[in-house]
Scaffold this motif. Sequence first.
Motif, PDB file in Angstrom:
ATOM      1  N   VAL A 185       0.847  -1.128   0.093  1.00 43.38           N
ATOM      2  CA  VAL A 185       0.145   0.011  -0.008  1.00 43.38           C
ATOM      3  C   VAL A 185       0.705   1.109  -0.185  1.00 43.38           C
ATOM      4  CG1 VAL A 185      -2.034   1.556   1.468  1.00 43.38           C
ATOM      5  CG2 VAL A 185      -1.525  -0.750   1.109  1.00 43.38           C
ATOM      6  N   ARG A 186       1.359   2.342  -1.004  1.00 43.32           N
ATOM      7  CA  ARG A 186       1.725   3.268  -1.472  1.00 43.32           C
ATOM      8  C   ARG A 186       1.057   4.310  -1.027  1.00 43.32           C
ATOM      9  NH1 ARG A 186       5.336   1.215  -2.981  1.00 43.32           N
ATOM     10  NH2 ARG A 186       7.741   3.094  -3.559  1.00 43.32           N
ATOM     11  N   GLY A 187       1.696   5.643  -0.681  1.00 41.70           N
ATOM     12  CA  GLY A 187       1.174   6.566  -0.123  1.00 41.70           C
ATOM     13  C   GLY A 187       1.674   7.298  -0.579  1.00 41.70           C
ATOM     14  N   CYS A 188       1.199   9.234  -1.145  1.00 46.43           N
ATOM     15  CA  CYS A 188       1.693  10.202  -1.581  1.00 46.43           C
ATOM     16  C   CYS A 188       2.721  11.176   0.078  1.00 46.43           C
ATOM     17  CB  CYS A 188       1.050  11.119  -2.486  1.00 46.43           C
ATOM     18  SG  CYS A 188      -0.103  11.701  -1.683  1.00 46.43           S
ATOM     19  N   ALA A 189       3.464  11.890  -0.972  1.00 43.00           N
ATOM     20  CA  ALA A 189       4.027  12.375   0.522  1.00 43.00           C
ATOM     21  C   ALA A 189       2.737  13.394   1.402  1.00 43.00           C
ATOM     22  CB  ALA A 189       5.020  14.195  -0.275  1.00 43.00           C
ATOM     23  N   ASP A 190       2.007  13.775   0.816  1.00 43.28           N
ATOM     24  CA  ASP A 190       0.918  14.707   1.967  1.00 43.28           C
ATOM     25  C   ASP A 190       0.599  13.766   2.997  1.00 43.28           C
ATOM     26  OD1 ASP A 190       1.329  17.119   0.978  1.00 43.28           O
ATOM     27  OD2 ASP A 190      -0.433  17.281  -0.923  1.00 43.28           O
ATOM     28  N   CYS A 191      -0.155  12.535   2.654  1.00 44.66           N
ATOM     29  CA  CYS A 191      -0.546  11.278   3.181  1.00 44.66           C
ATOM     30  C   CYS A 191       0.374  11.114   3.795  1.00 44.66           C
ATOM     31  CB  CYS A 191      -1.094  10.894   1.990  1.00 44.66           C
ATOM     32  SG  CYS A 191      -2.469  10.649   0.866  1.00 44.66           S
ATOM     33  N   VAL A 192       1.543  10.816   3.490  1.00 43.83           N
ATOM     34  CA  VAL A 192       2.333  10.258   4.315  1.00 43.83           C
ATOM     35  C   VAL A 192       2.716  11.050   5.601  1.00 43.83           C
ATOM     36  CG1 VAL A 192       5.150   9.703   5.160  1.00 43.83           C
ATOM     37  CG2 VAL A 192       3.764   8.962   2.783  1.00 43.83           C
ATOM     38  N   ILE A 193       3.080  12.554   5.622  1.00 43.10           N
ATOM     39  CA  ILE A 193       2.698  13.567   6.381  1.00 43.10           C
ATOM     40  C   ILE A 193       1.503  13.342   7.334  1.00 43.10           C
ATOM     41  CG2 ILE A 193       3.336  15.861   7.011  1.00 43.10           C
ATOM     42  CD1 ILE A 193       6.065  14.592   6.533  1.00 43.10           C
ATOM     43  N   SER A 194       0.751  13.404   7.218  1.00 41.54           N
ATOM     44  CA  SER A 194      -0.602  12.997   7.657  1.00 41.54           C
ATOM     45  C   SER A 194      -0.905  11.979   8.541  1.00 41.54           C
ATOM     46  CB  SER A 194      -1.300  13.087   7.051  1.00 41.54           C
ATOM     47  OG  SER A 194      -3.159  12.804   7.461  1.00 41.54           O
ATOM     48  N   MET A 195      -0.086  10.481   8.049  1.00 40.32           N
ATOM     49  CA  MET A 195      -0.230   9.255   8.290  1.00 40.32           C
ATOM     50  C   MET A 195       0.736   9.457   9.907  1.00 40.32           C
ATOM     51  SD  MET A 195      -1.067   7.253   5.403  1.00 40.32           S
ATOM     52  CE  MET A 195       0.061   5.705   6.307  1.00 40.32           C
ATOM     53  N   GLU A 196       1.839  10.149   9.885  1.00 39.16           N
ATOM     54  CA  GLU A 196       3.054  10.168  10.631  1.00 39.16           C
ATOM     55  C   GLU A 196       2.401  10.926  11.825  1.00 39.16           C
ATOM     56  OE1 GLU A 196       5.599   9.276  11.480  1.00 39.16           O
ATOM     57  OE2 GLU A 196       6.695   8.492   9.359  1.00 39.16           O
ATOM     58  N   VAL A 245      -0.700  11.722  12.679  1.00 33.93           N
ATOM     59  CA  VAL A 245      -2.150  10.685  13.381  1.00 33.93           C
ATOM     60  C   VAL A 245      -0.410   9.364  14.258  1.00 33.93           C
ATOM     61  CG1 VAL A 245      -3.541   8.667  13.291  1.00 33.93           C
ATOM     62  CG2 VAL A 245      -3.414  10.797  11.879  1.00 33.93           C
ATOM     63  N   ARG A 246      -0.322   8.804  14.189  1.00 32.43           N
ATOM     64  CA  ARG A 246       0.956   8.862  14.494  1.00 32.43           C
ATOM     65  C   ARG A 246       1.485   8.832  15.458  1.00 32.43           C
ATOM     66  NH1 ARG A 246       5.523   6.723  12.836  1.00 32.43           N
ATOM     67  NH2 ARG A 246       5.800   5.061  14.733  1.00 32.43           N
ATOM     68  N   ARG A 247       1.963   9.930  15.545  1.00 37.68           N
ATOM     69  CA  ARG A 247       3.015  11.392  16.695  1.00 37.68           C
ATOM     70  C   ARG A 247       1.911  11.250  17.153  1.00 37.68           C
ATOM     71  NH1 ARG A 247       3.724  15.852  14.017  1.00 37.68           N
ATOM     72  NH2 ARG A 247       4.984  14.732  13.628  1.00 37.68           N
ATOM     73  N   GLU A 248       0.659  11.617  17.687  1.00 31.05           N
ATOM     74  CA  GLU A 248      -0.746  11.995  18.222  1.00 31.05           C
ATOM     75  C   GLU A 248      -0.666  10.246  19.320  1.00 31.05           C
ATOM     76  OE1 GLU A 248      -4.069  13.897  16.565  1.00 31.05           O
ATOM     77  OE2 GLU A 248      -2.369  15.963  15.407  1.00 31.05           O
ATOM     78  N   GLU A 249      -1.038   9.485  18.381  1.00 31.73           N
ATOM     79  CA  GLU A 249      -1.471   8.066  19.326  1.00 31.73           C
ATOM     80  C   GLU A 249       0.008   7.824  20.433  1.00 31.73           C
ATOM     81  OE1 GLU A 249      -1.761   6.129  16.025  1.00 31.73           O
ATOM     82  OE2 GLU A 249      -4.332   6.047  15.606  1.00 31.73           O
ATOM     83  N   VAL A 250       1.166   7.860  20.156  1.00 31.60           N
ATOM     84  CA  VAL A 250       2.108   7.175  20.848  1.00 31.60           C
ATOM     85  C   VAL A 250       2.328   8.099  22.148  1.00 31.60           C
ATOM     86  CG1 VAL A 250       5.297   7.364  20.993  1.00 31.60           C
ATOM     87  CG2 VAL A 250       3.580   6.820  18.812  1.00 31.60           C
ATOM     88  N   ALA A 251       2.047   9.697  21.560  1.00 34.14           N
ATOM     89  CA  ALA A 251       1.924  10.785  22.609  1.00 34.14           C
ATOM     90  C   ALA A 251       1.057  10.024  23.940  1.00 34.14           C
ATOM     91  CB  ALA A 251       2.069  11.970  22.500  1.00 34.14           C
ATOM     92  N   ARG A 252      -0.023  10.135  23.287  1.00 32.80           N
ATOM     93  CA  ARG A 252      -0.924   9.475  24.537  1.00 32.80           C
ATOM     94  C   ARG A 252      -1.208   8.373  25.452  1.00 32.80           C
ATOM     95  NH1 ARG A 252      -5.064  11.296  19.853  1.00 32.80           N
ATOM     96  NH2 ARG A 252      -4.546   9.657  19.163  1.00 32.80           N
ATOM     97  N   GLU A 295       7.832   6.657  22.804  1.00 35.69           N
ATOM     98  CA  GLU A 295       8.337   7.799  22.514  1.00 35.69           C
ATOM     99  C   GLU A 295       8.411   7.380  20.415  1.00 35.69           C
ATOM    100  OE1 GLU A 295      13.542   7.971  21.104  1.00 35.69           O
ATOM    101  OE2 GLU A 295      12.482   6.744  22.455  1.00 35.69           O
ATOM    102  N   TYR A 296       8.176   8.539  19.772  1.00 38.11           N
ATOM    103  CA  TYR A 296       7.443   8.592  18.799  1.00 38.11           C
ATOM    104  C   TYR A 296       8.507   9.029  17.863  1.00 38.11           C
ATOM    105  CZ  TYR A 296       6.390  10.965  13.989  1.00 38.11           C
ATOM    106  OH  TYR A 296       6.737  11.365  13.028  1.00 38.11           O
ATOM    107  N   ARG A 297       9.276   7.703  16.969  1.00 34.54           N
ATOM    108  CA  ARG A 297      10.007   7.659  15.825  1.00 34.54           C
ATOM    109  C   ARG A 297       9.339   7.696  14.622  1.00 34.54           C
ATOM    110  NH1 ARG A 297      13.408   2.597  18.085  1.00 34.54           N
ATOM    111  NH2 ARG A 297      11.370   2.037  19.110  1.00 34.54           N
ATOM    112  N   PRO A 298       9.940   9.026  13.914  1.00 35.48           N
ATOM    113  CA  PRO A 298       8.916   8.734  12.872  1.00 35.48           C
ATOM    114  C   PRO A 298       9.886   7.573  11.678  1.00 35.48           C
ATOM    115  CG  PRO A 298      10.524  10.558  12.746  1.00 35.48           C
ATOM    116  CD  PRO A 298      10.095   9.760  14.319  1.00 35.48           C
TER     117      PRO A 298
END
Length: 79
Positions: free
Chosen positions: A44-55, A57-64, A68-71
Motif C-alpha cells: 500500500v503506497r502513499g504520496c508525500a502529503d498522505c505520509v505526513i498526515s499519517m505520521e 496521526v502516529r505522533r499523536e497516538e504514541v504521545a497518548r 517515544e515517537y520515531r518517524p
Amino acid sequence: MDRQQILDLYEWEDGLCFRCPSKGEVPTAVVGVIHPHACGEREVRGCADCVISMEDVRREEVARAGSEYRPGRLGEATG
C-alpha cells in the motif's frame, strides 16, 4: 523533525496513492502491506502529503500512549 526530514526517511518511487489515486502517478512510499486472499502480498503506497498526515496521526497516538515517537516506520510490521 521537519516535513522534509521525515519524508527523507522513506524510499520513494512513482505509483498511485491509496488515499488520493486521482492524482495519478506520483512519488509514493510504502505505508503498509496487505495480504489479499487471491494474490499473496501487496504494498500500500502513499504520496508525500498522505505520509505526513499519517505520521501526524502516529505522533499523536504514541504521545497518548506515553511512548517515544520515531518517524519513518509506516509500513513496518508490528507485533
